[in-house]
Motif scaffolding. Structure first.
Motif, PDB file in Angstrom:
ATOM      1  N   UNK A   7      24.052 -20.154  48.683  1.00 34.94           N
ATOM      2  CA  UNK A   7      22.707 -19.706  49.038  1.00 34.94           C
ATOM      3  C   UNK A   7      22.787 -18.246  49.490  1.00 34.94           C
ATOM      4  N   UNK A   8      21.760 -17.494  49.178  1.00 36.95           N
ATOM      5  CA  UNK A   8      21.667 -16.101  49.606  1.00 36.95           C
ATOM      6  C   UNK A   8      20.501 -15.987  50.577  1.00 36.95           C
ATOM      7  N   UNK A   9      20.794 -15.526  51.762  1.00 41.61           N
ATOM      8  CA  UNK A   9      19.755 -15.293  52.767  1.00 41.61           C
ATOM      9  C   UNK A   9      19.729 -13.792  53.004  1.00 41.61           C
ATOM     10  N   UNK A  10      18.644 -13.158  52.604  1.00 43.80           N
ATOM     11  CA  UNK A  10      18.522 -11.706  52.728  1.00 43.80           C
ATOM     12  C   UNK A  10      17.302 -11.390  53.586  1.00 43.80           C
ATOM     13  N   UNK A  11      17.570 -10.991  54.804  1.00 47.61           N
ATOM     14  CA  UNK A  11      16.486 -10.636  55.711  1.00 47.61           C
ATOM     15  C   UNK A  11      16.457  -9.130  55.964  1.00 47.61           C
ATOM     16  N   UNK A  19      11.540 -10.854  53.202  1.00 45.38           N
ATOM     17  CA  UNK A  19      12.654 -11.747  53.487  1.00 45.38           C
ATOM     18  C   UNK A  19      12.820 -12.652  52.278  1.00 45.38           C
ATOM     19  N   UNK A  20      14.076 -13.000  51.937  1.00 48.24           N
ATOM     20  CA  UNK A  20      14.323 -13.856  50.775  1.00 48.24           C
ATOM     21  C   UNK A  20      15.387 -14.891  51.089  1.00 48.24           C
ATOM     22  N   UNK A  21      15.167 -16.090  50.557  1.00 48.86           N
ATOM     23  CA  UNK A  21      16.162 -17.152  50.593  1.00 48.86           C
ATOM     24  C   UNK A  21      16.254 -17.664  49.159  1.00 48.86           C
ATOM     25  N   UNK A  22      17.447 -17.559  48.545  1.00 53.25           N
ATOM     26  CA  UNK A  22      17.610 -17.858  47.127  1.00 53.25           C
ATOM     27  C   UNK A  22      18.851 -18.725  46.931  1.00 53.25           C
ATOM     28  N   UNK A  42       6.794 -12.189  53.707  1.00 49.94           N
ATOM     29  CA  UNK A  42       6.675 -10.988  54.515  1.00 49.94           C
ATOM     30  C   UNK A  42       6.771 -11.269  56.005  1.00 49.94           C
ATOM     31  N   UNK A  43       6.516 -12.486  56.375  1.00 52.31           N
ATOM     32  CA  UNK A  43       6.467 -12.846  57.785  1.00 52.31           C
ATOM     33  C   UNK A  43       7.835 -12.728  58.451  1.00 52.31           C
ATOM     34  N   UNK A  44       7.843 -12.344  59.678  1.00 52.12           N
ATOM     35  CA  UNK A  44       9.080 -12.343  60.442  1.00 52.12           C
ATOM     36  C   UNK A  44       9.580 -13.766  60.580  1.00 52.12           C
ATOM     37  N   UNK A  45      10.864 -13.945  60.577  1.00 48.51           N
ATOM     38  CA  UNK A  45      11.451 -15.278  60.715  1.00 48.51           C
ATOM     39  C   UNK A  45      12.620 -15.184  61.681  1.00 48.51           C
ATOM     40  N   UNK A  46      12.333 -14.761  62.887  1.00 53.76           N
ATOM     41  CA  UNK A  46      13.383 -14.586  63.884  1.00 53.76           C
ATOM     42  C   UNK A  46      13.780 -15.900  64.547  1.00 53.76           C
ATOM     43  N   UNK A  47      12.954 -16.905  64.419  1.00 51.73           N
ATOM     44  CA  UNK A  47      13.224 -18.215  64.987  1.00 51.73           C
ATOM     45  C   UNK A  47      14.312 -18.907  64.152  1.00 51.73           C
ATOM     46  N   UNK A  48      15.469 -19.169  64.747  1.00 55.20           N
ATOM     47  CA  UNK A  48      16.581 -19.756  64.006  1.00 55.20           C
ATOM     48  C   UNK A  48      16.264 -21.150  63.488  1.00 55.20           C
ATOM     49  N   UNK A  49      15.467 -21.910  64.208  1.00 54.88           N
ATOM     50  CA  UNK A  49      15.101 -23.255  63.766  1.00 54.88           C
ATOM     51  C   UNK A  49      14.269 -23.178  62.481  1.00 54.88           C
TER      52      UNK A  49
END
Length: 71
Positions: A7-11, A19-22, A42-49
């Motif tokens: 998986x690629x997580x690109x923030x 932000x992308x999760x692929x 586009x939304x921030x995703x700082x919440x780890x959960x």
């Protein structure tokens, strides 16, 4: 590059705020790369959960698509 990763997580994309999760999707018995599945937002995703839930959902979708293309 994505074929070698689970998986690629690109923030930190070049376009500010994206932000992308692929995850890769494979087909056939040798596991050839068929494409990718993921989300961009586009939304921030700082919440780890929340981030973990999104990563899990993308991973599961890629696994399901790979299973359907296995034959």
């Amino acid at each position: 590059q994505i074929a070698g990763e689970k998986i690629l997580v690109n923030f930190h994309d070049d376009q500010e705020g994206i932000k992308r999760i692929i995850a890769p999707v494979f087909h056939g018995k040798p596991g050839n790369l068929a494409g990718t599945i993921g989300i961009s937002f586009f939304r921030q995703c700082d919440d780890l959960e929340t981030r973990d839930r999104l990563v899990s959902a993308v991973s599961q979708a890629a696994e399901q698509a790979t299973e359907k293309l296995a034959n």
